[in-house]
Enzyme design. Structure first.
Site, PDB file in Angstrom:
ATOM      1  N   TYR A 117     -31.246 -26.803  80.953  1.00 14.77           N
ATOM      2  CA  TYR A 117     -31.828 -25.456  80.844  1.00 14.77           C
ATOM      3  C   TYR A 117     -30.812 -24.499  80.224  1.00 14.77           C
ATOM      4  O   TYR A 117     -31.130 -23.727  79.314  1.00 14.77           O
ATOM      5  CB  TYR A 117     -32.264 -24.972  82.232  1.00 14.77           C
ATOM      6  CG  TYR A 117     -32.932 -23.615  82.254  1.00 14.77           C
ATOM      7  CD1 TYR A 117     -34.213 -23.426  81.736  1.00 14.77           C
ATOM      8  CD2 TYR A 117     -32.293 -22.506  82.820  1.00 14.77           C
ATOM      9  CE1 TYR A 117     -34.833 -22.177  81.765  1.00 14.77           C
ATOM     10  CE2 TYR A 117     -32.905 -21.256  82.864  1.00 14.77           C
ATOM     11  CZ  TYR A 117     -34.173 -21.096  82.330  1.00 14.77           C
ATOM     12  OH  TYR A 117     -34.783 -19.851  82.364  1.00 14.77           O
ATOM     13  N   SER A 123     -32.016 -15.846  79.295  1.00  8.98           N
ATOM     14  CA  SER A 123     -31.714 -15.908  80.732  1.00  8.98           C
ATOM     15  C   SER A 123     -30.224 -15.651  80.894  1.00  8.98           C
ATOM     16  O   SER A 123     -29.446 -15.832  79.940  1.00  8.98           O
ATOM     17  CB  SER A 123     -32.039 -17.320  81.230  1.00  8.98           C
ATOM     18  OG  SER A 123     -31.514 -17.520  82.525  1.00  8.98           O
TER      19      SER A 123
END
Ligand code: NDP
Length: 243
Positions: free
Chosen positions: A148, A135
């Protein structure tokens, strides 16, 4: 030439479902993994050369058994797309540590599990590719994303380390780092404040983020390069994304 087995984790929705479609259309035999197999079975695919298995990527033995089963039918896996992941937004000062654990287990342990299962065979055959779904949160920070971000920085770090280690074995390790996209990822967030912040950030960029199809195309592009060429990383986001 007969096409080799492609394994895709998290194929039940979002990026994984689009990656499954693109490789299915190109005629690859597929092993599609996820916990909600009813969703995988409902995808618009030609299921003639597709095996669907209910596998939690944190369960090493089940993950390994599913790959062995598919290899017995289609031969050795040549591409593993480690796409399964979860994003539970929240502020570390308040977030339930169980949510951190879920993210670290899925996003890091799941990826490591997949790599250890397929890489010895790829190394022995001097052929193979692993593409990890990281990501932009694996290379820069975002508010309310701490755990995250930790998990995706981990994916970046482990991918590059293993790429270096296997560079002499003709095995490619790549990653795709998408920005915000239209998938089911947000549906698991329990922190309503974090969710509101994310939604208003999205609204500030016009309300529509990246179409997952283009992430799937990036994965296919990486794989389609000659084996002697590794696209180490593709960062991809909606043009309107500011961060
Ligand atoms: P979705 O929620 O739509 O898809 C996530 C997929 O992961 C589902 O198929 C889900 O399947 C699977 N999954 C989750 N946990 C497990 C598990 N323990 N075992 C097996 N499968 C699991 O979201 P995305 O498509 O967006 O997410 C795919 C990847 O993309 C993730 O790694 C995510 O972090 C990353 N990403 C997403 C971005 C976005 O904005 N959407 C941006 C950047 C990266 P099931 O529930 O059926 O098991």
């Amino acid at each position: 030439m007969e096409k080799s087995l492609v394994v895709i984790t998290g194929a039940s929705s979002g990026f994984g479902a689009e990656i499954a479609k693109i490789f299915n259309q190109a005629g690859f035999p597929l092993l599609l993994l996820g916990r909600r197999i009813e969703k995988i079975n409902a995808l618009p695919l030609n299921f003639e050369r597709v095996i669907v298995e209910a596998v939690d990527v944190t369960d090493y033995k089940a993950f390994e058994a599913s790959i062995k089963k598919a290899e017995a039918v289609y031969g050795p896996v040549d591409l593993l797309v480690n796409n399964a992941g979860v994003m539970l937004l929240g502020n570390v000062l308040e977030q339930d540590p169980l949510e951190w654990q879920t993210m670290l287990n899925t996003n890091i342990m799941g990826v490591l599990n997949g790599m250890q299962i397929v890489l010895p065979g790829m190394k022995e055959r001097n052929h193979g590719t692993v593409i990890n779904m990281s990501s932009l949160a694996g290379k820069k920070t975002f508010t309310n994303h701490a755990a995250y971000v930790a998990s995706k920085f981990g994916v970046h770090g482990l991918s590059e380390t293993i790429r270096e280690e296997l560079s002499g074995s003709n095995v490619r390790i790549s990653l795709v780092a998408p920005g915000a996209a239209e998938t089911e990822l947000l549906t698991h967030v329990t922190d309503q404040n974090a969710l509101r912040d994310y939604q208003s950030w999205k609204e500030s960029m016009g309300g529509i983020t990246l179409d997952p199809v283009h992430v799937a195309e990036s994965v296919k592009f990486i794989y389609d390069m000659p084996q002697a060429v590794t696209i180490r990383e593709i960062d991809i986001a909606a043009t309107a994304q500011d961060a």
